[in-house]
Design an enzyme around this catalytic site. Structure first.
Site, PDB file in Angstrom:
ATOM      1  N   ASP A  79     -16.346  69.545  -0.852  1.00 11.70           N
ATOM      2  CA  ASP A  79     -16.961  69.174   0.422  1.00 11.70           C
ATOM      3  C   ASP A  79     -16.851  70.191   1.555  1.00 11.70           C
ATOM      4  O   ASP A  79     -17.850  70.714   2.060  1.00 11.70           O
ATOM      5  CB  ASP A  79     -16.387  67.830   0.886  1.00 11.70           C
ATOM      6  CG  ASP A  79     -14.853  67.754   0.790  1.00 11.70           C
ATOM      7  OD1 ASP A  79     -14.212  68.778   0.516  1.00 11.70           O
ATOM      8  OD2 ASP A  79     -14.314  66.643   1.008  1.00 11.70           O
ATOM      9  N   GLU A 132     -14.886  59.830   7.231  1.00 10.83           N
ATOM     10  CA  GLU A 132     -16.114  60.611   7.045  1.00 10.83           C
ATOM     11  C   GLU A 132     -17.377  59.909   7.541  1.00 10.83           C
ATOM     12  O   GLU A 132     -18.259  60.544   8.131  1.00 10.83           O
ATOM     13  CB  GLU A 132     -16.275  60.992   5.562  1.00 10.83           C
ATOM     14  CG  GLU A 132     -15.332  62.075   5.091  1.00 10.83           C
ATOM     15  CD  GLU A 132     -13.910  61.585   4.885  1.00 10.83           C
ATOM     16  OE1 GLU A 132     -12.980  62.419   4.887  1.00 10.83           O
ATOM     17  OE2 GLU A 132     -13.718  60.346   4.736  1.00 10.83           O
ATOM     18  N   GLU A 159      -4.048  71.703   3.166  1.00 11.14           N
ATOM     19  CA  GLU A 159      -3.611  70.599   4.024  1.00 11.14           C
ATOM     20  C   GLU A 159      -2.816  71.107   5.228  1.00 11.14           C
ATOM     21  O   GLU A 159      -2.974  70.599   6.347  1.00 11.14           O
ATOM     22  CB  GLU A 159      -2.763  69.604   3.227  1.00 11.14           C
ATOM     23  CG  GLU A 159      -3.495  68.903   2.094  1.00 11.14           C
ATOM     24  CD  GLU A 159      -4.519  67.897   2.587  1.00 11.14           C
ATOM     25  OE1 GLU A 159      -4.641  67.694   3.813  1.00 11.14           O
ATOM     26  OE2 GLU A 159      -5.209  67.298   1.733  1.00 11.14           O
ATOM     27  N   ARG A 171      -4.383  70.526   9.047  1.00  9.04           N
ATOM     28  CA  ARG A 171      -3.636  69.558   9.855  1.00  9.04           C
ATOM     29  C   ARG A 171      -2.726  70.249  10.872  1.00  9.04           C
ATOM     30  O   ARG A 171      -2.758  69.922  12.061  1.00  9.04           O
ATOM     31  CB  ARG A 171      -2.787  68.645   8.952  1.00  9.04           C
ATOM     32  CG  ARG A 171      -3.613  67.790   8.000  1.00  9.04           C
ATOM     33  CD  ARG A 171      -2.713  66.988   7.067  1.00  9.04           C
ATOM     34  NE  ARG A 171      -3.454  66.410   5.957  1.00  9.04           N
ATOM     35  CZ  ARG A 171      -3.535  65.112   5.693  1.00  9.04           C
ATOM     36  NH1 ARG A 171      -2.933  64.231   6.477  1.00  9.04           N
ATOM     37  NH2 ARG A 171      -4.214  64.673   4.655  1.00  9.04           N
TER      38      ARG A 171
END
Length: 637
Positions: A386, A519, A254, A258
């Site tokens: 993913d 998404e 993360e 980010r």
């Protein structure tokens, strides 16, 4: 005496005597008896005949005059009568050629105007990037360089004059921009410097250790939308208040996507070195996570002390997506600093995974960080799997598709073989979906997170030959239709977190919350850019309106606890500003705005400049290369 007759009309004199045409003595008229009656009768017949002849001649002259006038009028109008040309093929061919050449001339002039506009945008961008590169060269040569003056208002790319845009697209783009202003203003007012805003209670929370996640996630969105004052205030906070020296166990994944990604994107867009220096700072604090026996990183690390570990709920394993989704950011950091350590750490992960890469290219979501091998667990293109597959493709794009990065493309194509084995269709509506796999069993479930896959597949389809390219692009479009129906199938028109598929029943929502995820609109953006099909813009607009109708509140945007009832939660996720609104804005922007030929998006929608990768020794330090193209420059709206 009547053997030779001279026309009476030519010999009658004014005194009544008949004049011979040969000039002899005039013939005296007979004035008595039968002869007089005969001659008078003859004179009457000849006079009548003369009058008749004269009238006939007048009628013929008038008839010819009327005929001539009528013919002239017909001649003028016959050229607009289609029947005229049907009887004259040569004239028809000539008319067609005139039409073709006239049409070509008009089209050519319009094309020249459009290309001129695009070239102007290209030149403006190239000047900007040449200035940045000049400053870098001066810096490397030991010359004192004046820092980028970000206090001067830059060109607002959303208001460049002369760029032809669709009025509906422009209107929708402004609506999305208004949504960004509303979200950002609420964050500034109630949660400034905190990671995320809770709009209902109007306060900030530190979901990621107090790193200003929403602020950093929003930098490039603000810049792209031309919100310069907001961008400048955020820049000042980064320069003066952002502090990574916190005793906080941060998620490596993360924090990378980010914070590192957001700072690098802001640097690539603005050229301001403050963002690059901060990116180096946080990346250096993350690097010890890769110090494992296999090189597969631990997924959490203390930012102040450097202690790395994995969460207990994974049984000590690392997560596939969390370990294979730092490559774009750390390779970019090496390219911009010249320090190879960042790239070496993340590329070693790919080398380790490639040693035992399966024939179908599908890896379970758990990996042992000590051995570097997969553990028995779910295979999915949804949560925890993913973005590993996404980055295999995007590192190849980031390196400009050279031989140096071909191994990434090869691994991705292998994984697409595996993806095809997971594709199923529902009944009765034939929705295409990607199932999950555990051992040898398929699970008829698909996360909304997996809706990034249509965009990824479309983006990678052009690297195949013609037949496979068409096959994968068609698959991408079918999957996108399913993801759009995740939204359309609920009362709120917002998608749940995941869906299950049942024979004869198509799909049903599983976990029913919606947390403003991006998404599906991400895939719609890619498909619109790659196909030009405006249907994807319409779908995106419908989703945006659903967010406006269900998630907009007085102080920002919130998710829904249940997409069936519309009950709201109390969190504005940072990725709503970083991804959802950015992709929606770009969906209604010209393709030259953050061109896919010049930029590659990380999994948090932060655009990074494409930099050509060379083999060792070919170039000492790769640089951001300015590429001149007829289409796809970072231009205005």
């Amino acid at each position: 005496m009547f053997g030779e007759t001279t026309p009476l009309s030519s010999v009658k004199a004014s005194n009544g005597a008949m004049q011979p045409s040969n000039g002899k003595e005039p013939i005296r008229p007979v004035t008595h008896g039968p002869v007089k009656r005969s001659l008078n009768k003859l004179y009457s017949v000849e006079a009548s005949s003369a009058r008749s002849t004269s009238k006939s001649r007048f009628d013929r002259i008038m008839a010819r005059t009327r005929s001539s006038s009528s013919s002239s009028s017909s001649m003028r109008w016959r050229y607009v009568n289609p029947a005229y040309y049907l009887k004259r093929p040569k004239s028809l061919a000539m008319l067609f050629m005139v039409f073709v050449f006239s049409s070509f001339f008009v089209w050519d002039r319009q094309t020249l105007v459009r290309e001129h506009e695009e070239e102007l945008l290209m030149l403006k961008e190239e000047v900007e990037h040449l200035k940045i590169e000049l400053e870098e060269l001066k810096h490397e040569s030991g010359v004192s360089v004046k820092k980028t003056n970000t206090t001067t208002k830059r060109t607002d790319f959303t208001k460049i004059d002369g760029l032809a845009t669709d009025p509906i697209e422009a209107q929708r783009r402004e609506k999305v921009k208004d949504a960004m202003v509303h979200a950002w203003t609420s964050y500034e007012k109630y949660a400034w410097g905190h990671d995320e805003l809770q709009p209902q209670s109007k306060n900030g929370v530190d979901s990621f250790g107090g790193l200003g996640a929403t602020l950093i996630d929003s930098l490039d969105t603000l810049y792209i939308m031309g919100l310069d004052e907001q961008f400048q205030r955020a820049r000042e906070w980064v320069a003066n208040s952002l502090d990574f020296n916190k005793s906080y166990d941060a998620s490596v994944f993360e924090t990378t996507i980010r914070v590192v990604g957001g700072l690098l994107s802001a640097y690539d867009l603005s050229g301001d070195n403050v963002f690059l220096e901060k990116a180096k700072d946080i990346a250096d604090r993350l690097l010890p996570a890769w110090d494992t026996p296999s090189g597969i990183p631990f997924n959490f690390i203390n930012l102040a002390h450097g202690n790395a570990h994995n969460p207990g709920w994974t049984g000590g394993d690392s997560i596939l997506a969390d370990s294979g989704t730092e490559q774009l950011e750390f390779i970019a950091l090496t390219q911009r600093t010249g320090d190879p350590k960042y790239q070496q750490k993340v590329e070693n992960v790919i080398s380790v995974l490639n040693k035992n890469f399966p024939a179908d290219g599908l890896l379970p979501i758990y990996i042992n960080p000590h051995r570097g091998t997969s553990s028995h667990s779910t295979i999915t293109f949804g949560a925890m799997g993913d973005s590993f597959y996404e980055y295999l493709l995007k590192v190849w794009i980031q390196g400009n598709k050279t031989a140096e990065v071909k191994n990434y493309r090869d691994m991705w194509e292998t994984s697409m073989i595996g993806l095809l084995s997971l594709v199923r269709k529902t009944t009765p509506s034939s929705f295409t979906y990607i199932s999950e796999k555990l051992g040898n069993s398929l699970i008829d479930k698909m996360d909304e997170l997996a809706c990034f896959a249509p965009g990824m597949i479309a983006l990678g389809s052009s690297g195949y030959g013609p037949d496979d390219s068409t096959k994968f692009l068609n698959l991408a479009e079918e999957l996108a239709f399913t993801c759009y129906n995740f939204y359309q199938s609920t009362p709120t028109k917002l998608a749940g977190e995941n869906y299950f598929f049942h024979s004869g029943q198509d799909m049903t929502v599983g976990t029913s919350w919606n947390i403003l995820r991006p998404e599906t609109v991400e895939s719609l953006f890619y498909l619109w850019r790659l196909t030009g099909n405006k249907t994807y813009q319409e779908w995106g607009w419908n989703i945006f309106q659903a967010f406006e109708g269900n998630s907009r509140v007085e102080s920002g945007y919130v998710g829904l606890k249940d997409v069936n009832t519309g009950v709201k939660d109390n969190m504005m996720q940072s990725f709503f500003l970083a991804e959802t609104l950015k992709y929606l804005y770009l969906l209604f922007s010209p393709p030259s705005v953050i061109s896919l030929d010049e930029w590659v998006f990380n999994t948090e929608a932060h655009p990074l400049k494409i930099v050509t990768r060379f083999a060792p020794g070919e170039e000492h330090k790769p640089r951001i290369r300015v590429r001149a193209r007829k289409e796809g420059r970072f231009g205005g709206v």
